[in-house]
Motif scaffolding. Structure first.
Motif, mmCIF file in Angstrom:
data_model
loop_
_atom_site.group_PDB
_atom_site.id
_atom_site.type_symbol
_atom_site.label_atom_id
_atom_site.label_comp_id
_atom_site.label_asym_id
_atom_site.label_seq_id
_atom_site.Cartn_x
_atom_site.Cartn_y
_atom_site.Cartn_z
ATOM 1 N N ASP A 175 0.930 -1.136 0.137
ATOM 2 C CA ASP A 175 0.113 -0.037 0.004
ATOM 3 C C ASP A 175 0.882 1.130 -0.072
ATOM 4 O O ASP A 175 2.053 1.210 0.604
ATOM 5 C CB ASP A 175 -0.925 -0.035 1.314
ATOM 6 C CG ASP A 175 -0.226 -0.062 2.583
ATOM 7 O OD1 ASP A 175 0.386 0.975 2.945
ATOM 8 O OD2 ASP A 175 -0.206 -1.260 3.197
ATOM 9 N N VAL A 176 0.440 2.449 -0.601
ATOM 10 C CA VAL A 176 1.125 3.660 -0.723
ATOM 11 C C VAL A 176 -0.030 4.540 -0.201
ATOM 12 O O VAL A 176 -0.999 4.385 -0.753
ATOM 13 C CB VAL A 176 1.679 3.958 -2.074
ATOM 14 C CG1 VAL A 176 2.148 5.222 -2.116
ATOM 15 C CG2 VAL A 176 2.579 2.914 -2.428
ATOM 16 N N ASN A 177 0.378 5.559 0.738
ATOM 17 C CA ASN A 177 -0.688 6.530 1.353
ATOM 18 C C ASN A 177 -0.055 7.738 1.449
ATOM 19 O O ASN A 177 1.352 8.086 1.706
ATOM 20 C CB ASN A 177 -0.933 5.763 2.559
ATOM 21 C CG ASN A 177 -1.516 4.539 2.581
ATOM 22 O OD1 ASN A 177 -2.613 4.000 2.153
ATOM 23 N ND2 ASN A 177 -0.328 3.277 2.994
ATOM 24 N N PHE A 201 3.471 10.692 4.378
ATOM 25 C CA PHE A 201 3.490 9.720 3.175
ATOM 26 C C PHE A 201 4.056 8.400 4.007
ATOM 27 O O PHE A 201 4.910 8.459 4.609
ATOM 28 C CB PHE A 201 4.419 10.077 2.165
ATOM 29 C CG PHE A 201 4.771 9.184 1.220
ATOM 30 C CD1 PHE A 201 3.896 8.986 0.064
ATOM 31 C CD2 PHE A 201 6.081 8.508 1.344
ATOM 32 C CE1 PHE A 201 4.267 7.970 -0.906
ATOM 33 C CE2 PHE A 201 6.294 7.497 0.235
ATOM 34 C CZ PHE A 201 5.328 7.269 -0.993
ATOM 35 N N THR A 202 3.448 7.270 3.303
ATOM 36 C CA THR A 202 3.922 6.230 3.887
ATOM 37 C C THR A 202 3.760 4.924 2.602
ATOM 38 O O THR A 202 2.979 5.078 1.784
ATOM 39 C CB THR A 202 2.952 5.540 5.094
ATOM 40 O OG1 THR A 202 1.522 5.295 4.500
ATOM 41 C CG2 THR A 202 2.729 6.365 5.985
ATOM 42 N N ALA A 203 4.713 4.005 2.744
ATOM 43 C CA ALA A 203 4.494 2.829 1.754
ATOM 44 C C ALA A 203 4.915 1.487 2.659
ATOM 45 O O ALA A 203 5.840 1.771 3.063
ATOM 46 C CB ALA A 203 5.748 3.276 0.571
ATOM 47 N N ASN A 204 4.208 0.615 2.317
ATOM 48 C CA ASN A 204 4.188 -0.577 3.029
ATOM 49 C C ASN A 204 4.358 -1.844 2.075
ATOM 50 O O ASN A 204 3.467 -1.919 1.292
ATOM 51 C CB ASN A 204 3.176 -0.702 4.165
ATOM 52 C CG ASN A 204 3.263 0.652 4.971
ATOM 53 O OD1 ASN A 204 3.959 0.572 6.057
ATOM 54 N ND2 ASN A 204 2.463 1.457 4.797
ATOM 55 N N MET A 205 4.861 -2.894 2.558
ATOM 56 C CA MET A 205 4.839 -4.241 2.100
ATOM 57 C C MET A 205 4.701 -5.149 3.123
ATOM 58 O O MET A 205 5.460 -5.054 3.969
ATOM 59 C CB MET A 205 6.037 -4.250 0.962
ATOM 60 C CG MET A 205 5.968 -5.729 0.221
ATOM 61 S SD MET A 205 7.091 -5.751 -1.290
ATOM 62 C CE MET A 205 6.077 -4.654 -2.233
#
Length: 969
Positions: free
Chosen positions: A450-452, A524-528
């Motif tokens: 997800d990218v937020n 800003f966040t990016a998760n895997m």
């Protein structure tokens, strides 16, 4: 979703923990078809970033479902969370704060009208608040730059559930998560419409709360949309409507009332006779005659000031402050295919609230202790047409003449003609978020990403009516020729009692004061997340991500305040900004396969690297063990290191003042009790024999510190969850769960100023400059300057136990019963100051509007039968003890020989009953009463304003009745 028993052990949360990825909301009904294939296999819960089928983790998570929320009958998220057994003292609308509390030493203002949450008694600023997994912007109170979240900026109507993680979580979520995390999950997959009407009021017929919530949603094969609007209106309750709150400190009469009175108090040394007078005009005498030869056996227009002359400021206070909140929220999701979807959400919320304080007193002379030279160094001319004494009143010796030697000690005049101080707040919250979420298959494994992005802002304006311009007061009391030459100036009468200050005088000295503050947060966040590889005991799961945040905050007081002309609490502008970049990683490593030592043993490892523009970098690790001993028993433990970065107010806050209740050990007490400080040390500090403390409030000035370092913490939890098979599917039990958790938190380098009372006591006791520096005294011995600043000086250590039982009984013809019993026992709380000095707050102790009960307990018995439902909730708070201070001579001090007062244990009973009509999609009618036995809160001698601890007990006391109608269509 059908979850086997061993996957439903953690708290009452297990059945409701569905998808809650960062920036994404939980599914509340069945998800759209495009989403079913992935979400049913892997879910994510608060407290871990890894999605997997095992839904309980190494950390305890308490979940409040929509049903739990509605059972409380409350309309504020903050009020609901403050009833949890693990919650500590925090600000809410029962604090009538503006104009009374001054400014927090943290530079964050008073938070007027806000509601906060404290976990484990570590302070609200050490709790991280998330909304759908994303950080929420800090509060704006129009009086500073806050370090906490105002939960009144989030409408309760948009909430689907609330997850409360009572464990350190900096490795997963970053700064502020020392005491725990509150994750508010919004409503999402909603079909149709809903209208909810709420009404409640107290048994006295006041404090009415009304509300209306409207929700509407639709789902298609490729999208879902949810829209919600909410309006809540809470009316005020004045303290003069409740007998116990009708005095400054209940049970002591006017002894601790203010010496700033409508008739005025005048302490001076008559230069003609050398007699020191402490007099006030006789009641009804607006033009008193002064005889300089008389003392206390007077026949002129005055009498010597005494306790009956003191002013009862409590009559003007509020027990419950009015708050009107209007919010609108919407979110839309579009599914491009089975694996990728986008979302956007937006919120606007307005809070309008009011605080009220007694008419603002005007204190003049060296004993005023305001720190403002216009007041402390006042010159009142003998030519002032209203001066009845026939000579100049001078605060400071004139070095150029022997005639004007200092003779004024104190004037205290409260102009009731100007009305009460009214502080009106308007707080606007804006929030927008957007992002992408998806999944893919690689090497026969599922991966989730997800990218937020989210941006949010709080803007606040506070308008103050009823305060005064101290510069204009000084001009109006000084040389009449100077006043006459100043446009708008008219001579001021502070000598003649109530009614003698005219409208013309008020127009010159009484302005409207407007303060503003603002905070913004961009995230800003990016998760895997996924499974890296198969090991001997199972797959190695992984989560990782990046986060960047930018904070900006500012506080702009009225130009009058900046110029130093404000008669109230002084403050200066504050502004600052910083940014942080972070990366985290989390692993779940199976150590032993199922069958070797039970059902499995897993090790979790997490770490987060943070780089701050203000102080540099920080790394926080976390370790956890989860041992599924059997289907019936889970044992778990965690160790975490955490930190909290100093806030904008703590770093950049300018000097501001708080007026605190302090007993000066060198002065005769307000009740006439002798000083208890060392006489020799008091003499060395310049205190004359027999000096009297004229006011209980002492002004303490604090400010920010750009050299502050982060607070660091260590957290440990260990516990078990036991679901015995003998209690499953039997004639007496459908299911029975036990949960036991031990917690320990240790905080070092706490950002704080030393407790002012403790600092003064240590100064008098030791004369050590470490404590005495910054404390100055006037010529009459009273404190006229008390300065301290924030620093990394303290430590806090606390530990305790949570013990919970969840029991579902089998359904019978009489219906089905469920019992939930939750308990928190605090076994230690120890706070130390700069040089190891013990701070006063501890287990079972009440100190200045804050308490740590040894035992808090909530038990709920829930019943359902056909369309009927009912509940009975019992809330228990164990007894507390406080220092009586100068009130030791009064009957309200229950243990006078020990100088302590006991606040008896309280047990509240809440009842609710509801019925669902089978019309449209359902009409639910609910009625309830909180505090059904009509218990009043215990009197608190150390508490400010109304003599109650508003963060621990139900205020204002008495029964609260409410009704709710909920129509689905």
């Amino acid at each position: 979703m059908n979850v086997p028993p061993r996957h439903r052990l953690a708290l009452a949360v297990s059945l409701s923990l569905l998808v809650a990825a960062p920036g994404l909301a939980v599914a509340q009904d069945s998800p759209p078809p495009a989403q079913q294939a992935t979400t049913l296999d892997s879910v994510q819960v608060t407290g871990t970033r890894i999605k997997k089928a095992e839904i309980e983790t190494e950390v305890p998570v308490q979940t409040l479902t929509r049903e739990d929320i509605e059972r409380t009958g409350l309309t504020s998220i903050g009020d609901i969370l403050q009833e949890l057994t693990g919650s500590g003292s925090a600000l809410n609308t029962k604090f009538n704060s503006s104009g009374n509390f001054g400014f927090s030493p943290n530079g964050d203002g008073v938070g007027a009208g806000s509601a906060q949450v404290d976990l484990r008694n570590l302070g609200a600023k050490r709790v991280l608040v998330l909304v759908d997994g994303m950080r929420w912007v800090n509060e704006s109170s129009a009086s500073g730059v806050g370090a906490t979240t105002d939960l009144n900026t989030i409408p309760l109507a948009i909430v689907e559930r609330i997850d409360v993680l009572e464990d350190g979580a900096s490795s997963l979520y970053g700064s502020d998560a020392i005491a725990g995390v509150v994750n508010i999950i919004t409503r999402r997959n909603f079909e149709g419409g809903q209208v909810t009407l709420n009404y409640g009021e107290y048994g006295e017929g006041d404090g009415a709360q009304t509300g209306i919530d409207v929700a509407w949603g639709m789902n298609t094969d490729r999208s879902n949309l949810f829209l919600g609007v909410s309006h809540v209106d809470q009316e005020e309750i004045y303290s003069n409507t409740r007998e116990q709150a009708s005095f400054p400190i209940p049970g002591t009469g006017l002894t601790f009332g203010s010496s700033g009175t409508p008739r005025g108090r005048f302490i001076f040394t008559d230069p003609n006779t050398g007699i020191t007078q402490d007099i006030t005009p006789n009641e009804g005498n607006s033009d008193p005659t002064y005889d300089p030869t008389q003392t206390c056996d007077r026949t002129d227009g005055y009498h010597c000031f005494g306790t009956p002359d003191r002013f009862n400021f409590s009559q003007y206070n509020m027990l419950l402050t009015p708050s009107e909140r209007t919010g609108a929220f919407g979110q839309y999701r579009f599914y491009f295919n089975d694996n990728v979807h986008a979302y956007a959400k937006a919120l606007f919320n307005r809070r309008e609230s009011v605080n009220q304080a007694a008419p603002e007193p005007i204190f003049l002379g060296p004993d005023a202790g305001t720190g403002n030279p216009y007041a402390d160094d006042i010159f009142i001319s003998a030519d002032n047409p209203y001066n009845p004494f026939g000579f100049d009143l001078v605060s400071v010796d004139d070095p150029d003449t022997a005639e004007n030697e200092a003779n004024l000690i104190l004037i205290g005049r409260r102009p009731v003609e100007g009305g009460a101080r009214v502080f009106e707040q308007q707080v606007d919250t804006q929030y927008f978020a957007a992002g992408l979420e998806g999944s893919f298959e690689a090497a026969e494994r599922s991966w989730f990403w997800d990218v937020n992005f989210a941006t949010s802002k709080n803007e606040a304006e506070q308008t103050n009516y009823g305060s005064y311009n101290i510069r204009n007061i000084a001009l109006a009391l000084g040389d009449p020729d100077v006043c006459a030459a100043t446009s708008g100036c008219v001579p001021l009468n502070v000598f003649g009692g109530p009614g003698t200050i005219t409208d013309e005088m008020l127009a010159w000295i009484q302005p409207v004061v407007r303060d503003r503050s603002e905070q913004t947060l961009d995230v800003f966040t990016a998760n895997m997340s996924g499974e890296l590889l198969d090991l001997w005991a199972g797959p190695l799961s992984f989560a990782g991500g990046l986060e960047h945040r930018r904070y900006e905050g500012s506080y702009q007081p009225d130009p009058l305040t900046v110029a130093g002309f404000y008669n109230g609490v002084p403050s200066l502008p504050t502004s600052g900004e910083y940014d942080v970049s972070e990366a985290y990683v989390e692993f779940d490593l199976p150590l032993i396969p199922e069958g070797s030592f039970g059902q499995g043993l897993d090790l979790s490892l997490a770490g987060r690297y943070s780089d701050y523009s203000t102080f540099g970098s920080q790394f926080t690790p976390k370790y956890g063990l989860r041992w599924q001993v059997a289907d019936e028993l889970l044992i778990r433990a965690t160790y975490a290191e955490g930190f909290r970065a100093p806030s904008i107010g703590e770093l950049f806050g300018s000097a501001s003042r708080a007026d605190l209740q302090i007993d000066d050990p060198c002065l005769v007490g307000l009740d006439g009790s002798p000083p208890d400080g060392d006489p020799a040390n008091c003499d060395a500090l310049g205190v004359p024999d027999g000096a009297v403390q004229t006011n209980g409030q002492i002004s303490v000035t604090t400010g920010g510190n750009e050299d502050l370092e982060p607070e660091t913490a260590r957290s440990f939890t260990a516990g078990l969850v036991f679901s015995p098979a003998f209690a499953v599917g039997t004639g007496w039990s459908e299911r029975l769960d036990f949960e036991l958790t031990f917690y320990r938190h240790s905080l070092e380098g706490a950002v704080q100023a030393i407790d002012a009372q403790t600092q003064l006591n240590l100064c008098v006791e030791t004369l050590d400059p470490l404590y005495c520096e910054g404390i100055s005294r006037s010529s009459v011995g009273s404190i006229n300057g008390f300065n301290n600043r924030l620093t990394n000086l303290g430590s806090i250590k606390t530990d305790g136990w949570d013990a919970d039982i969840f029991w579902t009984l089998p359904a019978t013809d009489a219906g089905q019963f469920k019992l939930i019993w939750q308990n928190t026992i605090v076994t230690r709380y120890e706070a130390l100051g700069a040089a190891g000095q013990r701070q006063p707050l501890g287990v079972g102790i009440e100190v200045t509007d804050s308490a740590i009960p040894e035992w808090t307990s909530n038990a709920t018995l829930d019943w359902r039968r056909d369309n009927w439902n009912a509940s009975w909730t019992v809330r228990h708070i164990s007894e507390l003890e406080e220092q009586c201070g100068d009130a030791v001579t009064f009957p309200v001090c229950s243990n006078p020989t020990e100088g302590t007062n006991t606040l008896e244990a309280m047990t509240y009973h809440d009842l609710q009953v509801g019925y669902r009509f089978d019309m449209l999609q359902g009409l639910q009618l609910t009625a309830g009463v909180n505090n059904a036995l009509d218990d009043d809160p215990p009197i608190c001698l150390s508490c400010s304003l109304n003599g109650y601890d508003a963060s621990t007990y139900d205020i204002p006391g008495g029964r609260y009745f409410y009704m709710r109608a909920n129509l689905r269509f």
